[in-house]
Design a protein around this motif. Structure first.
Motif, PDB file in Angstrom:
ATOM      1  N   HIS A   1       5.931  42.456   2.093  1.00 44.24           N
ATOM      2  CA  HIS A   1       5.146  41.343   1.597  1.00 44.24           C
ATOM      3  C   HIS A   1       3.745  41.328   2.202  1.00 44.24           C
ATOM      4  O   HIS A   1       3.515  41.818   3.316  1.00 44.24           O
ATOM      5  N   ASP A   2       2.817  40.760   1.461  1.00 46.97           N
ATOM      6  CA  ASP A   2       1.433  40.619   1.884  1.00 46.97           C
ATOM      7  C   ASP A   2       1.327  39.384   2.776  1.00 46.97           C
ATOM      8  O   ASP A   2       1.556  38.261   2.313  1.00 46.97           O
ATOM      9  N   ILE A   3       0.985  39.571   4.042  1.00 40.48           N
ATOM     10  CA  ILE A   3       0.929  38.448   4.971  1.00 40.48           C
ATOM     11  C   ILE A   3      -0.130  37.442   4.547  1.00 40.48           C
ATOM     12  O   ILE A   3       0.033  36.226   4.729  1.00 40.48           O
ATOM     13  N   ARG A   4      -1.207  37.914   3.910  1.00 36.14           N
ATOM     14  CA  ARG A   4      -2.242  36.983   3.463  1.00 36.14           C
ATOM     15  C   ARG A   4      -1.709  36.063   2.363  1.00 36.14           C
ATOM     16  O   ARG A   4      -2.046  34.876   2.323  1.00 36.14           O
ATOM     17  N   ALA A   5      -0.897  36.602   1.483  1.00 37.52           N
ATOM     18  CA  ALA A   5      -0.311  35.780   0.423  1.00 37.52           C
ATOM     19  C   ALA A   5       0.638  34.733   1.008  1.00 37.52           C
ATOM     20  O   ALA A   5       0.710  33.602   0.512  1.00 37.52           O
TER      21      ALA A   5
ATOM     22  N   ASN B   1       0.038  30.742   0.545  1.00 34.13           N
ATOM     23  CA  ASN B   1       0.989  29.941  -0.220  1.00 34.13           C
ATOM     24  C   ASN B   1       2.404  30.133   0.311  1.00 34.13           C
ATOM     25  O   ASN B   1       3.247  30.768  -0.322  1.00 34.13           O
ATOM     26  N   PRO B   2       2.669  29.594   1.489  1.00 27.66           N
ATOM     27  CA  PRO B   2       4.016  29.766   2.071  1.00 27.66           C
ATOM     28  C   PRO B   2       5.113  29.141   1.218  1.00 27.66           C
ATOM     29  O   PRO B   2       6.243  29.632   1.200  1.00 27.66           O
ATOM     30  N   ALA B   3       4.788  28.080   0.485  1.00 27.93           N
ATOM     31  CA  ALA B   3       5.804  27.423  -0.345  1.00 27.93           C
ATOM     32  C   ALA B   3       6.278  28.353  -1.460  1.00 27.93           C
ATOM     33  O   ALA B   3       7.471  28.407  -1.773  1.00 27.93           O
ATOM     34  N   ALA B   4       5.344  29.112  -2.056  1.00 29.08           N
ATOM     35  CA  ALA B   4       5.724  30.050  -3.113  1.00 29.08           C
ATOM     36  C   ALA B   4       6.591  31.173  -2.560  1.00 29.08           C
ATOM     37  O   ALA B   4       7.555  31.606  -3.206  1.00 29.08           O
ATOM     38  N   PHE B   5       6.260  31.638  -1.359  1.00 31.91           N
ATOM     39  CA  PHE B   5       7.053  32.682  -0.697  1.00 31.91           C
ATOM     40  C   PHE B   5       8.475  32.185  -0.455  1.00 31.91           C
ATOM     41  O   PHE B   5       9.457  32.870  -0.784  1.00 31.91           O
TER      42      PHE B   5
ATOM     43  N   ALA C   1       7.999  29.943   7.946  1.00 33.11           N
ATOM     44  CA  ALA C   1       7.689  29.351   9.250  1.00 33.11           C
ATOM     45  C   ALA C   1       7.800  30.393  10.352  1.00 33.11           C
ATOM     46  O   ALA C   1       6.917  30.491  11.231  1.00 33.11           O
ATOM     47  N   GLU C   2       8.863  31.198  10.318  1.00 36.90           N
ATOM     48  CA  GLU C   2       9.046  32.245  11.333  1.00 36.90           C
ATOM     49  C   GLU C   2       7.966  33.312  11.210  1.00 36.90           C
ATOM     50  O   GLU C   2       7.393  33.757  12.214  1.00 36.90           O
TER      51      GLU C   2
END
Length: 430
Positions: free
Chosen positions: A2-6, A10-14, A28-29
């Protein structure tokens, strides 16, 4: 990967994407490690700036004979140098932690992938062909009289243990004919480039196509560190690892026929009879490398290539789309082809065709340079069976079996068998 910038943006989408796979929110982790890593990097940069500034002032203090200031600044330089080293080391450790965590997180499914927990929730897209009506009870492949002389599990067990087979005579001729037929069809009709690759690879290649680190137990490793490939997806896809491709070179479409090796960890008790699930088997694999905007169209194209093999062989099948809970680790979307096996009176998987988006490309650092210019972007990778040769052999034998124990073979294979059309009830190719 996964792209850390993405994830930051948008952590909610992840988390929502992973929730569709039945996984708890991991943003969160991930972001906690990322924040610590970035803080260490910033601390190292700040300490480096302080060190550089103090280093310039040391000479000035010495020139004006200010011994006390000279000693203070020299001590500060040493202190900041040690701090830079410490923060850089801690940042590298956090970076490794982040990479290791991201390497174990599966791809997120595309929005159109159906929700579900397991194979019972997969969705059938279409069927082709009508299962044959037998006027006798059809046998499984290993019980067909004409097949038995050429399919020897007892000798294989003596040589290697369970989940191996020795093929002889007419049966191995048909097996070889199937592989050649598949390759010829993919090259001539479908425009794929035939490729021959090693079956031993370095760990980097297995990481690139997400067999490592999570699925190490599913593969075999040699004593000197090589891995036996579970499929030539590993080698074909990794041919572009570390490359920046020209836009004009895309799409790249490849096919290869190789031996494949799987430990079948976790499959105890499943398909223990016959050659449906083996430690060593052969596949004709398809791999495509595409621009991001072309990957879904290419996914459908590859599915059609696999379907064409079954149709030319006259084997009834169905095409399904896997639900979120049944998809493979690296897939964004997967089509499975299931061929009809009359001996089992059910459809069984014979091909799995997946689009992975840029998930594997990020692990391999495989990019392309857009035609209109600009920054290189990650390619998209796709892979699929075209087909599993042993499972196709099973389907040919079971669907072509006759009441007297002989087997009628598909017309598409006759040219590859010197014009022979059948396996007799005594196991001869006639």
């Amino acid at each position: 990967m996964h792209d850390i910038r993405a994830i930051r943006d948008n952590p909610a989408a992840f988390d929502a994407g992973l929730a569709r796979r039945g996984l708890p929110g991991l943003s969160a982790e991930v972001l906690a490690i990322d924040e610590t890593r970035r803080a260490r990097i910033l601390a190292a940069e700040t300490a480096q700036a302080d060190q550089n500034r103090a280093s310039k002032e040391v000479g000035a203090a010495k020139a004006r004979g200010d011994t006390a200031e000279f000693d203070r600044l020299r001590a500060l330089v040493a202190e900041k140098k040690a701090e830079v080293a410490r923060m850089t080391e801690e940042a590298a450790a956090e970076d490794a932690r982040l990479r290791d965590l991201l390497m174990t997180i599966p791809n997120t499914p595309l929005p159109e992938v159906p929700e579900g927990r397991d194979e019972d929730d997969n969705v059938e897209l279409r069927r082709w062909g009508t299962p044959r009506a037998f006027d006798f009870t059809p046998r499984e492949h290993f019980d067909i009289p004409g097949v038995k002389p050429g399919m020897d599990f007892e000798t294989a067990s003596k040589l290697s243990g369970s989940r191996f087979v020795v093929l002889r005579g007419a049966v191995i001729r048909v097996h070889r004919a199937l592989a050649q037929f598949m390759l010829d069809t993919h090259v001539t009709d479908h425009g794929l480039t035939e490729t021959w690759t090693p079956v031993l690879v370095k760990s980097e290649a297995m990481y690139g196509t997400n067999q490592l680190p999570k699925f190490a137990e599913d593969s075999y490793q040699t004593t000197n560190g090589w891995w036996l490939i579970p499929t030539s997806e590993v080698t074909l896809t990794n041919t572009v690892a570390g490359e920046i491709l020209d836009d004009a070179a895309l799409p790249i479409r490849m096919t290869a026929h190789t031996q494949c090796f799987r430990s079948e960890a976790g499959s105890a008790g499943k398909d223990t009879t016959g050659m449906l699930r083996q430690h060593q088997f052969e596949k004709v694999e398809m791999v495509s490398i595409t621009r991001p905007e072309d990957s879904l169209t290419e996914h459908d194209r590859m599915t059609a290539c696999a379907e064409a093999i079954l149709e030319k062989l006259g084997l009834p099948y169905r095409t399904i789309v896997l639900c979120t809970g049944d998809m493979g680790f690296g897939a964004q979307k997967t089509h499975d082809l299931e061929v009809w096996l009359p001996g089992q009176n059910r459809y069984r998987e014979i091909s799995s065709v997946s689009t992975c988006g840029d998930f594997q490309a990020r692990r391999m650092n495989a990019r392309y340079r857009p035609a209109g210019g600009g920054k290189p972007d990650y390619v998209h990778t796709l892979n699929g069976s075209g087909l599993a040769v042993g499972r196709c052999l099973i389907a040919v034998l079971e669907n072509g079996q006759q009441a007297d124990g002989s087997v009628d073979l598909p017309a598409a294979l006759h040219p590859y068998l010197g014009g022979r059309t059948r396996i007799s009830a005594t196991g001869d190719l006639v």
